[in-house]
Design a protein around this motif. Structure first.
Motif, PDB file in Angstrom:
ATOM      1  N   SER A 192       0.842  -1.183   0.000  1.00  0.00           N
ATOM      2  CA  SER A 192       0.000   0.000   0.000  1.00  0.00           C
ATOM      3  C   SER A 192       0.885   1.244   0.000  1.00  0.00           C
ATOM      4  O   SER A 192       1.959   1.269   0.597  1.00  0.00           O
ATOM      5  CB  SER A 192      -0.931  -0.004   1.217  1.00  0.00           C
ATOM      6  OG  SER A 192      -0.157   0.038   2.394  1.00  0.00           O
ATOM      7  N   VAL A 193       0.435   2.238  -0.688  1.00  0.00           N
ATOM      8  CA  VAL A 193       1.187   3.504  -0.774  1.00  0.00           C
ATOM      9  C   VAL A 193       0.349   4.572  -0.093  1.00  0.00           C
ATOM     10  O   VAL A 193      -0.813   4.771  -0.426  1.00  0.00           O
ATOM     11  CB  VAL A 193       1.460   3.878  -2.247  1.00  0.00           C
ATOM     12  CG1 VAL A 193       2.183   5.202  -2.330  1.00  0.00           C
ATOM     13  CG2 VAL A 193       2.246   2.779  -2.936  1.00  0.00           C
ATOM     14  N   SER A 194       0.963   5.235   0.864  1.00  0.00           N
ATOM     15  CA  SER A 194       0.234   6.319   1.535  1.00  0.00           C
ATOM     16  C   SER A 194       1.010   7.626   1.394  1.00  0.00           C
ATOM     17  O   SER A 194       2.233   7.616   1.349  1.00  0.00           O
ATOM     18  CB  SER A 194       0.002   5.982   2.999  1.00  0.00           C
ATOM     19  OG  SER A 194       1.235   5.756   3.642  1.00  0.00           O
ATOM     20  N   PRO A 195       0.302   8.727   1.299  1.00  0.00           N
ATOM     21  CA  PRO A 195       0.992  10.008   1.091  1.00  0.00           C
ATOM     22  C   PRO A 195       1.795  10.458   2.315  1.00  0.00           C
ATOM     23  O   PRO A 195       1.615  10.120   3.385  1.00  0.00           O
ATOM     24  CB  PRO A 195      -0.133  10.990   0.806  1.00  0.00           C
ATOM     25  CG  PRO A 195      -1.389  10.331   1.228  1.00  0.00           C
ATOM     26  CD  PRO A 195      -1.125   8.873   1.344  1.00  0.00           C
TER      27      PRO A 195
END
Length: 162
Positions: free
Chosen positions: A159-162
């Motif tokens: 998952s990529v989170s800002p």
């Protein structure tokens, strides 16, 4: 690799591929694909097509068992003779001559364990050449015909989170 082998491998992975798809995969034209398939069916190289079924998803009881079989042969009886006799039983899904501690491995399908038990005791064990049977109930199938039957739809992406 020959075009015949290319076709067989493609059909083994997915027997529902169209002639157009098979032509694209093998580099042959559709007419040649169809004629090669016809030839291989006539020669007995291709003997049938079947679905790979996850029987655990089907309602109702369904039992499969692996049966190890030892036989004793005489001068007039061969492994092929015994195999021909046993393979005629409709409950026998597969039958293989194997190396190791037993002679044959067969897979049997039935609607209940009692039916498997009766089949072994009433049909297989009485075959004169059979000296020993060992039955293993198949509890779960994880892979069949090269296809995984487990639910492996896990998303492995991070998952990529800002």
């Amino acid at each position: 690799m020959t075009k015949r082998r290319d076709l067989i491998e493609a059909l083994s992975k997915n027997a529902r591929l169209s002639s157009e798809d098979l032509a694209r995969l093998t580099g042959l034209d559709e007419d040649r694909v169809e004629s090669l398939i016809d030839e291989m069916e006539d020669e007995g190289i291709i003997r049938g097509y079947q679905a790979i079924v996850d029987w655990e998803e089907i309602e109702g009881e369904y039992v499969r068992a692996m049966i190890e079989l030892n036989v004793t042969l005489d001068r007039e009886t061969s492994y092929d003779d015994v195999a021909r006799r046993i393979s005629k039983f409709s409950k026998v899904h597969s039958l293989k001559l194997v190396s190791g501690n037993y002679d044959f491995a067969l897979e049997v399908e039935a609607e209940s364990m009692a039916e498997i038990s009766n089949f072994v005791s009433e049909k297989i064990a009485p075959v004169p050449e059979v000296t020993q049977t060992v039955t293993h109930l198949i509890m779960r199938t994880y892979k069949e015909g090269g296809t995984e039957l487990t639910d492996s739809h896990d998303d492995d992406r991070l998952s990529v989170s800002p």
